[in-house]
Write a protein that holds these residues in place. Sequence first.
Motif, PDB file in Angstrom:
ATOM      1  N   GLU A  66      43.119 -57.038   2.454  1.00 34.87           N
ATOM      2  CA  GLU A  66      41.865 -55.556   1.249  1.00 34.87           C
ATOM      3  C   GLU A  66      43.163 -54.232   1.636  1.00 34.87           C
ATOM      4  O   GLU A  66      42.867 -53.493  -0.363  1.00 34.87           O
ATOM      5  CB  GLU A  66      40.816 -55.067   2.012  1.00 34.87           C
ATOM      6  N   THR A  69      44.798 -50.147   3.205  1.00 36.31           N
ATOM      7  CA  THR A  69      43.628 -49.787   4.189  1.00 36.31           C
ATOM      8  C   THR A  69      43.238 -48.583   5.351  1.00 36.31           C
ATOM      9  O   THR A  69      45.035 -48.142   5.270  1.00 36.31           O
ATOM     10  CB  THR A  69      42.856 -50.900   4.792  1.00 36.31           C
ATOM     11  N   LEU A  82      38.013 -48.709   4.259  1.00 38.31           N
ATOM     12  CA  LEU A  82      38.263 -48.149   3.485  1.00 38.31           C
ATOM     13  C   LEU A  82      39.524 -49.159   2.197  1.00 38.31           C
ATOM     14  O   LEU A  82      40.685 -48.300   3.202  1.00 38.31           O
ATOM     15  CB  LEU A  82      37.708 -46.626   1.939  1.00 38.31           C
ATOM     16  N   ARG A  84      42.110 -51.737  -0.747  1.00 39.30           N
ATOM     17  CA  ARG A  84      42.169 -52.148  -1.815  1.00 39.30           C
ATOM     18  C   ARG A  84      42.679 -50.589  -3.215  1.00 39.30           C
ATOM     19  O   ARG A  84      42.367 -50.398  -4.232  1.00 39.30           O
ATOM     20  CB  ARG A  84      40.499 -52.406  -3.174  1.00 39.30           C
ATOM     21  N   TRP A 115      30.742 -38.054  -3.260  1.00 35.76           N
ATOM     22  CA  TRP A 115      31.456 -38.701  -3.522  1.00 35.76           C
ATOM     23  C   TRP A 115      32.360 -38.480  -4.551  1.00 35.76           C
ATOM     24  O   TRP A 115      32.211 -38.925  -5.799  1.00 35.76           O
ATOM     25  CB  TRP A 115      31.440 -40.724  -3.775  1.00 35.76           C
ATOM     26  N   GLN A 117      34.930 -40.736  -7.562  1.00 35.75           N
ATOM     27  CA  GLN A 117      35.355 -41.555  -8.203  1.00 35.75           C
ATOM     28  C   GLN A 117      36.442 -42.140  -7.190  1.00 35.75           C
ATOM     29  O   GLN A 117      36.120 -43.450  -6.760  1.00 35.75           O
ATOM     30  CB  GLN A 117      35.690 -41.555  -9.821  1.00 35.75           C
ATOM     31  N   LYS A 120      35.423 -44.562  -4.953  1.00 34.87           N
ATOM     32  CA  LYS A 120      33.716 -45.525  -5.159  1.00 34.87           C
ATOM     33  C   LYS A 120      34.242 -47.247  -5.227  1.00 34.87           C
ATOM     34  O   LYS A 120      35.273 -46.767  -5.715  1.00 34.87           O
ATOM     35  CB  LYS A 120      33.046 -45.160  -6.779  1.00 34.87           C
ATOM     36  N   GLY A 121      33.476 -48.257  -4.689  1.00 33.10           N
ATOM     37  CA  GLY A 121      33.940 -49.256  -4.783  1.00 33.10           C
ATOM     38  C   GLY A 121      34.899 -49.180  -3.324  1.00 33.10           C
ATOM     39  O   GLY A 121      35.302 -50.898  -3.351  1.00 33.10           O
ATOM     40  N   HIS A 122      34.965 -48.728  -2.102  1.00 33.14           N
ATOM     41  CA  HIS A 122      36.897 -49.092  -1.598  1.00 33.14           C
ATOM     42  C   HIS A 122      36.297 -49.082  -0.232  1.00 33.14           C
ATOM     43  O   HIS A 122      36.582 -50.212   0.662  1.00 33.14           O
ATOM     44  CB  HIS A 122      37.865 -47.548  -1.935  1.00 33.14           C
TER      45      HIS A 122
END
Length: 135
Positions: A66, A69, A82, A84, A115, A117, A120-122
Amino acid sequence: MLTAVEDGPAIVACNTCRHSGDAREDEAGQRGGQRMVEALRHAQASDPRYTGIAVQEMPCLFACTEFCTVHLRAPDKVGYVLGRFVPGEEAATALLDYAVHYAASEHGRVPFKDWPQGVKGHFITRTPPPGFVAQ
């Protein structure tokens, strides 16, 4: 093997993380994790809102695929891993902004509308605090 740190809201960054999915180090030979630690500390020092969030570092969070992190944790709250991230100011600010909301939350849940931006997605995992499971 363990080093004592203050027990409070913290972002624990992996200082040995890869720079990206396909590169261990950046063009200057620096690991992404170390760049992330530096970016977090720089962002923290530049804004008093982040004073209550500790920036801690350790080698390897075992989330190597990932890259870049971090583990967000606080006593009696759900924790999050979290990753990436592209290590730098933008990611560091998003993480610290989220951490401020997280620290103020009752159990570690931050409403999605709050949250940044940049997080988001992490999210990779959430971890319950000792003695609890999350609902």
